[in-house]
Design a protein around this motif. Structure first.
Motif, PDB file in Angstrom:
ATOM      1  N   VAL B  53       0.872  -1.169   0.000  1.00  0.00           N
ATOM      2  CA  VAL B  53       0.000   0.000   0.000  1.00  0.00           C
ATOM      3  C   VAL B  53       0.910   1.221   0.000  1.00  0.00           C
ATOM      4  O   VAL B  53       1.845   1.302   0.804  1.00  0.00           O
ATOM      5  N   LEU B  54       0.644   2.134  -0.939  1.00  0.00           N
ATOM      6  CA  LEU B  54       1.501   3.318  -1.086  1.00  0.00           C
ATOM      7  C   LEU B  54       0.794   4.568  -0.573  1.00  0.00           C
ATOM      8  O   LEU B  54      -0.430   4.576  -0.400  1.00  0.00           O
ATOM      9  N   SER B  55       1.587   5.615  -0.392  1.00  0.00           N
ATOM     10  CA  SER B  55       0.995   6.915  -0.050  1.00  0.00           C
ATOM     11  C   SER B  55       0.045   7.359  -1.161  1.00  0.00           C
ATOM     12  O   SER B  55      -0.908   8.088  -0.910  1.00  0.00           O
ATOM     13  N   GLU B  56       0.301   6.922  -2.393  1.00  0.00           N
ATOM     14  CA  GLU B  56      -0.615   7.144  -3.506  1.00  0.00           C
ATOM     15  C   GLU B  56      -0.839   5.813  -4.217  1.00  0.00           C
ATOM     16  O   GLU B  56      -0.095   5.458  -5.114  1.00  0.00           O
ATOM     17  N   SER B  57      -1.826   5.035  -3.755  1.00  0.00           N
ATOM     18  CA  SER B  57      -2.266   3.788  -4.387  1.00  0.00           C
ATOM     19  C   SER B  57      -1.362   2.592  -4.071  1.00  0.00           C
ATOM     20  O   SER B  57      -0.961   2.459  -2.906  1.00  0.00           O
ATOM     21  N   SER B  58      -1.046   1.748  -5.045  1.00  0.00           N
ATOM     22  CA  SER B  58      -0.524   0.404  -4.731  1.00  0.00           C
ATOM     23  C   SER B  58       0.519  -0.107  -5.720  1.00  0.00           C
ATOM     24  O   SER B  58       0.517   0.254  -6.895  1.00  0.00           O
ATOM     25  N   ILE B 205      -6.939  -0.305   0.141  1.00  0.00           N
ATOM     26  CA  ILE B 205      -6.840  -1.696   0.605  1.00  0.00           C
ATOM     27  C   ILE B 205      -6.356  -2.584  -0.531  1.00  0.00           C
ATOM     28  O   ILE B 205      -6.799  -2.445  -1.677  1.00  0.00           O
ATOM     29  N   ASN B 206      -5.412  -3.450  -0.212  1.00  0.00           N
ATOM     30  CA  ASN B 206      -4.951  -4.487  -1.136  1.00  0.00           C
ATOM     31  C   ASN B 206      -5.396  -5.842  -0.610  1.00  0.00           C
ATOM     32  O   ASN B 206      -5.386  -6.071   0.605  1.00  0.00           O
ATOM     33  N   ILE B 214      -6.581  -7.957  -5.552  1.00  0.00           N
ATOM     34  CA  ILE B 214      -7.627  -6.935  -5.681  1.00  0.00           C
ATOM     35  C   ILE B 214      -7.102  -5.700  -4.974  1.00  0.00           C
ATOM     36  O   ILE B 214      -6.430  -5.795  -3.943  1.00  0.00           O
ATOM     37  N   THR B 215      -7.350  -4.551  -5.567  1.00  0.00           N
ATOM     38  CA  THR B 215      -6.924  -3.307  -4.924  1.00  0.00           C
ATOM     39  C   THR B 215      -8.044  -2.293  -5.072  1.00  0.00           C
ATOM     40  O   THR B 215      -8.683  -2.214  -6.134  1.00  0.00           O
ATOM     41  N   LEU B 216      -8.311  -1.598  -3.980  1.00  0.00           N
ATOM     42  CA  LEU B 216      -9.445  -0.662  -3.960  1.00  0.00           C
ATOM     43  C   LEU B 216      -8.963   0.627  -3.296  1.00  0.00           C
ATOM     44  O   LEU B 216      -8.332   0.587  -2.248  1.00  0.00           O
ATOM     45  N   HIS B 217      -9.263   1.748  -3.945  1.00  0.00           N
ATOM     46  CA  HIS B 217      -8.816   3.049  -3.443  1.00  0.00           C
ATOM     47  C   HIS B 217      -9.988   4.014  -3.439  1.00  0.00           C
ATOM     48  O   HIS B 217     -10.710   4.105  -4.430  1.00  0.00           O
TER      49      HIS B 217
END
Lengths: 306, 306
Positions: B53-58, B205-206, B214-217
């Motif tokens: 998980v990044l400061s901006e997305s994944s 969340i990853n 799955i990744t959701l932002h």
């Protein structure tokens, strides 16, 4: 070949005590328009109105009212501030400054918020955005409450196609052919028209009939093809039959209707679907109506190789 | 409080002769991400994948594949060029660089065209725009023909509303409450999740399950509220039931589905209307599918006082 068809629009009405706006000389308008980067290309006049075709859209001047529409990368805010100063803010009983969201915002000299910051130094009023940032949206700034009731109806057609759209991008065009394709003289024979064909493409036409006006501007080129139509003709079958005829000619992939005290919601556009609409009460006497339509049959998304 | 939820996306696959991408150290990824202005906030791992998980997305890293999604004003192109150089262009058998049209393009460091001019100095490929400039549109650059077949399915939800949207903008939030509102662990219990709650708002969340991700932002704030969901779960009822559940939770005013070799056109989103779609053959083994949906019941246009 990128051309921004989306327009900026200034409308103002002055009080009865003021001298006629038609008293301003052609030189005054030319020098005012030069501040926006626009010039007068053609003029027609009748007892009520002076109508100018500009290098970027149109100017209409009545005794007590002015409508100035500019497209491209014009800085209408500069012309606006010059005119407001010349007339005197105390004589202005209705003032509205609008911007349609642009296709190439990064090429514009200013953003709406910047224009408004400057206008608010001279004119008290309220600014709005109608529509989401990720769809077509419309900006409006209008003066503080006024008893003056306006009336106008504008159509903005996005992504035209078909034979007429093809002709308007073609190598050999003439004003006569375009006039006959548009059939404006058949649809509304009571108007007198004044048109201008741009090189290599682009077409503007003004029509006047007493105090009535119609103005139509075509940006035919991809990826920004766009047609705007505006009039103060009253809502009714005379107007709707004409607009439906123009939509049939231009085959847009979607369109907006922007009305000041003009709602077309009791009428039908042929084979279309109303996607979203709203109205906004600006003050006691003026309401803004905006509706977004698309053809009932959906189209594939555009794919462009870059 | 303007936050750009729209994402840039890098996907690359390396050949079998190369060392595993998972051999790169955490420091390598951190320093590569720093070039885009992003950092690692949380990590989970399984036998197949490292998920950050990044400061901006994944960021997801498999042995032979990398998926990096960044939002905000990150300059993903800089990280991309650094990674390409580190791996060596000859070892890359699939490369794609995507950008979703932004809500605040004037706040971005670069435009897609500028990114592509830089990428083309290292990578042969073709760039496309899908969708008109005045609607949601998607940019894709992908490497010259490759036999490697990809698979992914992304949903982009625009303008969320309702109880969950309100909670996500509220003053008191917890990861546990958000997890229970989203019900991801109920929908897809086979995944393990790793989430992050931003201050004052925003949630990422990853989830991973074998090679599946799955990744959701969530960017909950107005005027740019936005949720993205991406997975390589195969199209089918397992996927569609979950996506329909998330659309019911977020109540977007419209959404796009972007699939590489994943078309959901045989499935139905509940109470929705397909507005436009297209597919684009990228090469012998990869086709891009894009569809735009809205709820069947239309909503009024947004009005905002400025």
């Amino acid at each position: 070949m990128l051309f921004e068809g989306a327009e900026k629009r200034l409308e103002m009405v002055i009080d009865d005590a003021s001298a006629s706006l038609r008293g301003f000389t052609g030189e005054f308008w030319s020098s005012a328009l030069a501040k926006a980067g626009a010039e007068i290309l053609s003029t027609q006049t009748n007892a009520d109105c002076d109508a100018y075709v500009l290098s970027e859209s149109s100017l209409f001047v009545w005794h007590n009212k002015l409508l100035l529409i500019t497209c491209g990368n014009t800085s209408l805010v500069d012309t606006t501030l010059h005119i407001v100063k010349s007339i005197g803010i105390d004589h202005i009983v209705w003032f509205s400054y609008q911007r349609k969201s642009e296709l190439f915002p990064h090429l514009q000299a200013t953003r709406f918020e910047e224009d408004i910051a400057r206008l608010k130094q001279s004119i008290a009023g309220q600014a709005y955005r109608i529509g989401d940032l990720d769809s077509h949206h419309h900006y409006l700034f209008c003066s503080a409450p006024s008893a003056h009731s306006q009336y106008s109806c504008a159509l903005q057609l996005y992504h035209i196609k078909g034979d007429v759209a093809d002709y308007l991008c073609g190598p050999q065009q003439s004003k006569d052919t375009i006039l006959s394709l548009l059939q404006l003289g058949v649809i509304w024979p009571e108007f007198t028209f004044d048109d201008y064909l741009f090189d290599p493409m682009g077409y503007s036409i003004n029509g006047i009939h007493g105090r009535e006006y119609i103005t139509l501007h075509i940006t035919p080129q991809q990826p920004s093809s766009y047609v705007s139509i505006e009039t103060n003709m009253r809502a009714g079958h005379r107007l709707m039959d004409g607009l439906n005829s123009l939509i049939t000619v231009f085959k847009p992939s979607s369109w907006d209707v922007v009305g000041i005290n003009a709602s077309l919601s009791h009428y039908e556009f042929m084979a279309s679907q109303l996607l979203a609409q709203t109205h906004l009460v600006l003050n006691d006497t003026n309401t803004l109506y905006i509706s977004h339509y698309k053809p009932r049959v959906s189209e594939p998304l555009t794919v462009v190789s870059l």
